[in-house]
Design an enzyme around this catalytic site. Structure first.
Site, short mmCIF file in Angstrom:
data_model
loop_
_atom_site.label_atom_id
_atom_site.label_comp_id
_atom_site.label_asym_id
_atom_site.label_seq_id
_atom_site.Cartn_x
_atom_site.Cartn_y
_atom_site.Cartn_z
N LYS A 147 0.87 -1.18 0.00
CA LYS A 147 0.00 0.00 0.00
C LYS A 147 0.90 1.23 0.00
CE LYS A 147 -4.46 1.29 2.05
NZ LYS A 147 -5.25 1.30 0.82
N GLU A 179 -8.69 -6.29 -9.33
CA GLU A 179 -9.40 -5.60 -8.24
C GLU A 179 -9.90 -4.29 -8.82
OE1 GLU A 179 -6.85 -4.38 -4.97
OE2 GLU A 179 -5.21 -3.86 -6.31
N LEU A 203 -4.01 -5.56 -3.80
CA LEU A 203 -3.86 -5.21 -2.38
C LEU A 203 -4.62 -6.24 -1.55
CD1 LEU A 203 -2.75 -2.83 -0.59
CD2 LEU A 203 -5.14 -2.19 -0.35
N1 PDD Z 1 -8.15 1.83 -0.62
N2 PDD Z 1 -7.56 -2.31 -3.49
C1 PDD Z 1 -7.09 -1.06 -3.62
C2 PDD Z 1 -6.26 -0.73 -4.82
C3 PDD Z 1 -7.38 -0.09 -2.64
O1 PDD Z 1 -6.89 1.15 -2.76
C4 PDD Z 1 -8.21 -0.44 -1.53
C5 PDD Z 1 -8.56 0.52 -0.45
C6 PDD Z 1 -8.67 -1.76 -1.45
C7 PDD Z 1 -9.51 -2.25 -0.29
O2 PDD Z 1 -8.70 -2.43 0.85
P1 PDD Z 1 -9.31 -2.30 2.31
O3 PDD Z 1 -10.48 -3.25 2.39
O4 PDD Z 1 -8.21 -2.73 3.19
O5 PDD Z 1 -9.71 -0.86 2.50
C8 PDD Z 1 -8.32 -2.68 -2.44
C9 PDD Z 1 -8.23 2.81 0.45
C10 PDD Z 1 -9.54 2.90 1.12
C11 PDD Z 1 -7.69 4.13 -0.08
O6 PDD Z 1 -6.69 4.08 -0.77
O7 PDD Z 1 -8.23 5.20 0.24
#
Ligand code: PDD
Length: 288
Positions: A147, A179, A203
Site C-alpha cells: 500500500k 481488483e 492489495l
Molecule cells: N483503498 N484495493 C485497492 C487498490 C485499494 O486502494 C483499496 C482501499 C482496497 C480495499 O482495501 P481495504 O479493504 O483494506 O480498504 C483494495 C483505500 C480505502 C484508499 O486508498 O483510500
C-alpha cells in the site's frame, strides 16, 4: 472546527502542518499508507491494518518508526482530538528528507503523518440501487500488494470512472479480473461467491478478509480462484469492498446490467452480515 493532525511527534492544526519540499514522499512517492475506518471512535480491524502497514514497510525496506502500541496510542490521540464519531484515519510514513537521489539516503528519518478524515458511508441509495462501474486495463506495477503512496496509476484509473459518471474502475490484466482502482472485487455466479486469490498484483484488502470470514461463518458457498473477464461480464452479482465503502453492489458494468440490474440476494445478505458484525465488534470494544 479545525482538524488536528499528527506530524513527526507533534499534534497541530492541519493548516499549520508542513513538510520539506525535499521529502521523498513528495519527490518520489517514496512511502506507504493505511486508511483505518473508525466507528463510534473505535478503530475497526486496527491490528490487521497495522500488520499490513508492516508488510508495506518491509516491502519498501523502511524500518517501522513505531511499535504497535505506539501506533495505537497515536491513533487514539488523533481520534480523541476530533469531534467525529465515525471517521477514516489516514496514516502515512515516507522515507523522510534527503538530496534528490533515487537511492535511499544514508541516514533515514521517516516522516510520519496521521490525518483524520470524514467518513461518509455509502448512501442508502447506493446500497439500495447499487453503483455503476467501468473496466480498464490495469496499468499498475507488479507490487500492488504494497500500500504505497505512489498512486498515480490508481489516480488515473479512478478518474476514468469519474469521467464516465461511475463509482469505480475494475481492473483487468491479461484477461483476468484483479481488483478495483480503490477497492477489492467479488463476483457471484449461480449462488457461489467468488474471490480472486491474493497475489502481488492486488492489495490484500482488510474488508476482503472480513467478507470471506463472514461468508465462512454463515456457510455461504464461496471459492477463491481467478476470475476471467468473461466470467466477470456474465456474473450474476459483482461487489466492491473497501474500508470506506464497506460492501457495495455494482449493478451496471460498462453500461450493461449486472444480473437483474439490481443488487442481488447474496449482496443483501452480506451487507446485513457486515453491518451486524461491525456493530457487534464496536459494542464489544466499547464494553471492554
Ligand atoms: N483503498 N484495493 C485497492 C487498490 C485499494 O486502494 C483499496 C482501499 C482496497 C480495499 O482495501 P481495504 O479493504 O483494506 O480498504 C483494495 C483505500 C480505502 C484508499 O486508498 O483510500
Amino acid at each position: 472546527m479545525t482538524t488536528i493532525v499528527y506530524l513527526n511527534g507533534v499534534f497541530l492544526p492541519q493548516e499549520e502542518a508542513q513538510i520539506s519540499v525535499m521529502d521523498r514522499g513528495f519527490l518520489f512517492g517514496d512511502g506507504v499508507y493505511e486508511v483505518i475506518p473508525v466507528y463510534d471512535q473505535q478503530p475497526f480491524r486496527l491490528h490487521e491494518h497495522l500488520a499490513r502497514l508492516q508488510s508495506s514497510l518491509d516491502g519498501i525496506r523502511l524500518v517501522n518508526p513505531h511499535r504497535v502500541d505506539e501506533w495505537e496510542n497515536l491513533i487514539a490521540q488523533v481520534i480523541a482530538r476530533t469531534a467525529w464519531k465515525d471517521q477514516g484515519v489516514y496514516l502515512q510514513v515516507t522515507r523522510g528528507t534527503g538530496p534528490r537521489d533515487h537511492a535511499f539516503p544514508a541516514q533515514v528519518k521517516p516522516t510520519v503523518f496521521i490525518l483524520p478524515m470524514a467518513l461518509t458511508p455509502p448512501s442508502a441509495e447506493a446500497v439500495e440501487k447499487g453503483v455503476n462501474a467501468i473496466t480498464a486495463t490495469d496499468t499498475r506495477w507488479s507490487r500492488c500488494d504494497l500500500k504505497v503512496t505512489s498512486l498515480l496509476p490508481n489516480v488515473m484509473l479512478r478518474q476514468l470512472s469519474v469521467d464516465a459518471d461511475c463509482a469505480e474502475t475494475l481492473l483487468l490484466r491479461d484477461g483476468e479480473l484483479i481488483e478495483g482502482s480503490v477497492s477489492s472485487v467479488f463476483i457471484v455466479v449461480a449462488g457461489v461467491l467468488r474471490a480472486v486469490p491474493k497475489s502481488n498484483l492486488m492489495l490484500p484488502g482488510i474488508t476482503y478478509d472480513v467478507v470471506l470470514e463472514l461468508a465462512r461463518a454463515a456457510a455461504i458457498e464461496h471459492e477463491i480462484r481467478p476470475v476471467s473477464e468473461t466470467e466477470l461480464r456474465h456474473a450474476d452479482e459483482i461487489w466492491i469492498t473497501s474500508s470506506t465503502k464497506e460492501v457495495l453492489a455494482v449493478t451496471r458494468l460498462d453500461g450493461n446490467d449486472v444480473g437483474s440490474g439490481r443488487p442481488g440476494p447474496l449482496f443483501r445478505r452480506m451487507h446485513a452480515l457486515y453491518q451486524t458484525y461491525k456493530h457487534s465488534v464496536m459494542r464489544r470494544k466499547a464494553e471492554a
